[in-house]
Design an enzyme around this catalytic site. Structure first.
Site, PDB file in Angstrom:
ATOM      1  N   SER A 329      -3.454  -9.356  -2.400  1.00 50.16           N
ATOM      2  CA  SER A 329      -4.797  -9.677  -2.854  1.00 50.16           C
ATOM      3  C   SER A 329      -4.835 -10.069  -4.327  1.00 50.16           C
ATOM      4  O   SER A 329      -4.226 -11.054  -4.725  1.00 50.16           O
ATOM      5  CB  SER A 329      -5.699  -8.471  -2.564  1.00 50.16           C
ATOM      6  OG  SER A 329      -7.059  -8.788  -2.697  1.00 50.16           O
ATOM      7  N   LYS A 354      -2.425 -11.759   1.402  1.00 50.24           N
ATOM      8  CA  LYS A 354      -3.867 -11.558   1.587  1.00 50.24           C
ATOM      9  C   LYS A 354      -4.596 -12.370   0.529  1.00 50.24           C
ATOM     10  O   LYS A 354      -4.705 -11.960  -0.613  1.00 50.24           O
ATOM     11  CB  LYS A 354      -4.272 -10.094   1.474  1.00 50.24           C
ATOM     12  CG  LYS A 354      -5.770  -9.897   1.696  1.00 50.24           C
ATOM     13  CD  LYS A 354      -6.211  -8.473   1.476  1.00 50.24           C
ATOM     14  CE  LYS A 354      -7.700  -8.330   1.786  1.00 50.24           C
ATOM     15  NZ  LYS A 354      -8.557  -9.041   0.811  1.00 50.24           N
TER      16      LYS A 354
END
Length: 414
Positions: A329, A354
């Site tokens: 992320s 991600k």
């Protein structure tokens, strides 16, 4: 039998696989990591807490968490459809007299059917804990623990100044019971959940053993910092900056560490196991090494936006970024920016992949649904979701040593 360890401050998140898992498995991993890790965390991107800045903002600032109420059946987007279905499921469960936990589960099932691999539903209590994690603190007593081969729960570390430390608890002490419940043989995560409770100021009764001595302490829980950034020195006079999650204030801590590093020393930015956090904190961290410019672009419901670094960063100091399959992320966003702009050599293994953005909305039962609304790309336009970032130099167990070698080859800043 292999022992397992965890911490009341930062329970270790499940290890993320190097390749994307099945949607339901990934959702469970993400939900658990967001709720039990120091954030680790903190899997969601900045958008998940309303922290994404507007288009063209040069110096993103962390905004306070704001969960929008469910807007009703007004959106024709996939996000709106799934949000409507989750809200309907929660409402029906409430009408049937189901508990808040059961209505949240009904909403979760609706999200699961949508195919949104990062969508999740949190109860009010869970989301509060999630928000607290993103703010860089947690409620607990300040100790780390592991389960020994014979099933006992042993204290491995005590935070200085914490309730546990003030009570005289030490490394090596064994936890025999929590609030009268024997804990030998129980999972460490379960024991730590009992110790943490839900609110600061509440009490927990702990039965302890040290050698042949057995006694008990009543500890008053407190809000404690998670310490997501640590700084140390490694070989060749380099500075190691370890970031476990991008919680509130972590980006500025990275900037401070870089400014305080020896003038002729390189920096190793260790993002291994960093499962993400607040996007604007990752952008602030990028600003430590860049003199302005693009960090990432992202789309939210079809609207394209950009994230830019602040000016004045250190652009000459040798820099290596360490990554692994647990780098996710916001940590991938930072890695991609430094790699694309030629500012760092990335060492380690391929990152998790991600690159999606989630937005929260409040459901009728008070729970919160976080649904995917877009994706981000690195400065060169690379998508990260399900692909990850490939390091410039592959390394696993010897990654830090390889990083030190790379720094030597990069020379010293002019």
């Amino acid at each position: 039998m292999k022992s397992a360890s965890a911490a009341s401050s930062a329970p270790v998140a499940p290890h993320a696989p190097s390749a994307p898992a099945a949607p339901s498995a990934v959702r469970r991993i993400g939900r658990a990591a967001a709720l039990t890790a120091v954030f680790s965390c903190v899997l969601a991107t900045g958008a998940a807490t309303g922290a994404l800045p507007g288009e063209g903002d040069k110096a993103p600032a962390r905004q306070d968490t704001a969960v929008a109420p469910h807007p009703g059946k007004a959106s024709g987007t996939a996000h709106g459809r799934v949000s409507d279905e989750a809200a309907e499921a929660a409402s029906e469960a409430m009408s049937d007299g189901k508990s808040p936990e059961q209505s949240a589960e009904a909403a979760e099932e609706a999200v699961s059917r949508s195919g949104d691999r990062w969508g999740a539903v949190y109860s009010q209590g869970e989301y509060h804990e999630f928000e607290q994690a993103l703010d860089g603190e947690y409620t607990g007593v300040g100790l780390w623990a592991r389960r020994t081969a014979d099933g006992q729960v042993q204290v491995t570390k005590v935070r200085s100044g914490s309730p546990a430390a003030l009570a005289g608890i030490r490394d090596g002490d064994r936890i025999a019971a929590v609030n009268g419940r024997a804990v030998t043989g129980r999972p460490v995560t379960e024991v730590l959940t009992l110790l943490r409770g839900e609110r600061a100021g509440t009490s927990v009764h702990v039965g302890l053993q040290r050698g042949t001595r057995a006694w008990s302490e009543t500890l008053r829980r407190a809000n404690l910092p998670t310490d997501s950034v640590s700084v140390s020195r490694v070989g060749g006079g380099a500075t190691l900056v370890k970031v476990t999650a991008f919680t509130k204030g972590s980006g500025e801590k990275v900037r401070t560490a870089v400014r305080a590093a020896p003038a002729r020393g390189g920096v190793v930015l260790d993002l291994r196991g960093n499962s993400g956090g607040l996007i604007d904190e990752a952008v602030t961290a990028a600003s430590a090494f860049l003199d302005g410019g693009l960090v990432a672009t992202y789309d939210v419901r079809g609207s394209q936006r950009a994230l830019h670094a602040r000016g004045g960063g250190d652009t000459t100091r040798p820099l290596v970024v360490l990554v692994d399959s647990g780098t996710m992320s916001a940590a991938e966003l930072l890695t991609g920016a430094l790699q694309d702009r030629g500012r760092a050599v990335v060492v380690g293994t391929r990152t998790f992949g991600k690159g999606s953005v989630q937005m929260p909305s409040r459901l009728p039962d008070g729970s919160v649904a976080e649904l995917t609304v877009g994706h981000y790309r690195t400065p060169s336009g690379r998508g990260v979701d399900s692909r990850g970032i490939t390091p410039d130099l592959e390394a696993d167990k010897d990654a830090l040593r390889r990083a030190e070698t790379v720094l030597t080859g990069l020379g010293t800043p002019s």
